[in-house]
Design a protein around this motif. Structure first.
Motif, PDB file in Angstrom:
ATOM      1  N   THR A  14      -3.038  82.186  85.044  1.00  0.00           N
ATOM      2  CA  THR A  14      -3.464  81.926  86.421  1.00  0.00           C
ATOM      3  C   THR A  14      -4.782  81.149  86.448  1.00  0.00           C
ATOM      4  O   THR A  14      -5.298  80.842  87.517  1.00  0.00           O
ATOM      5  CB  THR A  14      -3.654  83.259  87.189  1.00  0.00           C
ATOM      6  OG1 THR A  14      -4.428  84.144  86.361  1.00  0.00           O
ATOM      7  CG2 THR A  14      -2.324  83.909  87.516  1.00  0.00           C
ATOM      8  N   SER A  32       0.877  85.058  89.480  1.00  0.00           N
ATOM      9  CA  SER A  32       1.453  83.974  88.682  1.00  0.00           C
ATOM     10  C   SER A  32       2.887  83.665  89.118  1.00  0.00           C
ATOM     11  O   SER A  32       3.322  82.521  89.071  1.00  0.00           O
ATOM     12  CB  SER A  32       1.316  84.293  87.196  1.00  0.00           C
ATOM     13  OG  SER A  32       2.511  84.583  86.595  1.00  0.00           O
ATOM     14  N   SER A  83       6.841  85.879  84.692  1.00  0.00           N
ATOM     15  CA  SER A  83       5.476  86.400  84.784  1.00  0.00           C
ATOM     16  C   SER A  83       5.430  87.830  84.279  1.00  0.00           C
ATOM     17  O   SER A  83       6.215  88.675  84.716  1.00  0.00           O
ATOM     18  CB  SER A  83       4.995  86.338  86.230  1.00  0.00           C
ATOM     19  OG  SER A  83       4.916  84.998  86.634  1.00  0.00           O
TER      20      SER A  83
END
Ligand SMILES: NC(=O)c1ccc[n+]([C@@H]2O[C@H](COP(=O)([O-])OP(=O)(O)OC[C@H]3O[C@@H](n4cnc5c(N)ncnc54)[C@H](OP(=O)(O)O)[C@@H]3O)[C@@H](O)[C@H]2O)c1
Length: 281
Positions: A10, A38, A48
């Motif tokens: 991120t 994310s 993610s």
């Protein structure tokens, strides 16, 4: 299809690496402590997962992947202690490729040895590692200096009159993607820079043109910098961390350019003008 485990997904560099790998049709595991964030960021195109350097139970998610990007969070002088258990785990349990995000000139900062310790740790293993040492990111101005620039019309970094070749996060990510995917690259260390060195006076001039309003570089000495940060409520450790890092610019340690971006990606690096225009227009 090859798959990659991208930590810091991120953040400034991780996000760009995930995007670059997805564009090349790789399978990507985006690893952070905030998988929901994310998931939104990558429109569910990456998988993610919850990953924390401080939690050994999250380490085995690297299994079955072909490459790992190790990104440590900034502003943490105990970074080596945070990351070392993960390197210990992959050292014993992983055969894929590994890229570490270090920093240009950080080996010269004896009082902040975390990147040098990480580089040495990786070099002491049998891992298939590569290391990148980028210069100051061009995106720092938009990410960290925006309030000073847009609201106070000032650049306030203790970088003196030194020049440094800022480098674009997009170019760093493309270079990392090559190192993660190119089987012929192993045990290489690349210093990543833009094509030209700029002082903060030069940056203020560029911002003045882009924003159409005068931006000044305050060129604060370290005492003024420390006091202004303290008066604005920032904890002392931020000045302790940033003053030596900007000192690398001030004393000319990181003034030289390299051609690693072009050599790795085949493209000329982005210019500071291009990135500032994108971030501030
Ligand atoms: N800025 C520069 O000019 C520059 C230049 C050269 C080198 N560097 C190096 O670049 C690195 C920072 O990269 P960046 O700017 O891309 O970072 P960033 O934007 O600050 O993002 C940090 C990332 O690390 C994740 N993270 C934080 N703590 C974590 C933990 N305990 N376990 C797992 N993930 C964690 C964060 O996600 P969550 O919070 O969601 O977990 C986030 O994705 C630093 O090591 C710095 O020294 C920076």
């Amino acid at each position: 299809m090859a798959s990659y485990f991208i930590t810091g997904a991120t953040g400034t560099i991780g996000k760009e690496v995930v995007t670059s790998l997805l564009e090349n049709n790789a399978t990507v595991i985006a690893a952070t402590r905030n998988p929901e964030k994310s998931q939104d960021l990558f429109n569910n195109k990456a998988t993610s997962v919850h990953f924390d350097y401080g939690n050994k139970d999250t380490f085995n998610q690297v299994q079955g992947t072909d490459g790992i990007l190790i990104i440590g969070p900034p502003l943490n002088p105990a970074l080596f202690e945070l990351l070392e258990p993960f390197v210990g785990y992959i050292q014993d349990n992983y055969t894929g490729r590994v890229v570490y995000l270090s920093g240009y000139g950080m080996d010269a900062l004896k009082q902040m040895p975390f990147h040098a310790l990480m580089e040495n740790k990786l070099k002491s293993t049998n891992l298939n590692w590569n290391i990148v040492r980028p210069g100051f990111f061009m995106q720092n101005f938009g990410n960290y200096e925006r309030e000073n620039i847009e609201q106070r019309n000032v650049l306030f970094s203790p970088a003196g009159e030194g020049k440094t070749p800022f480098v674009s996060a997009t170019d760093i990510a493309s270079a990392i993607s090559v190192l993660l995917t190119d089987q012929n690259r192993k045990h290489q260390t690349h210093i990543l820079t833009g094509a030209k060195a700029y002082s903060h006076f030069d940056v203020a001039e560029l911002l003045t043109t882009i924003l159409g309003t005068p931006i000044a570089y305050a060129n604060p000495d370290q005492h003024t910098y420390r006091k202004v940060l303290k008066d604005s409520g920032a904890p002392d450790f931020i000045a302790d961390y940033m003053i030596p890092i900007y000192g690398l610019v001030k004393n000319g340690t990181i003034q030289n350019t390299t051609n690693s971006i072009k050599e790795l990606t085949g493209r000329d690096p982005e210019t500071l003008e291009e990135v500032l225009k994108r971030d501030f227009s």
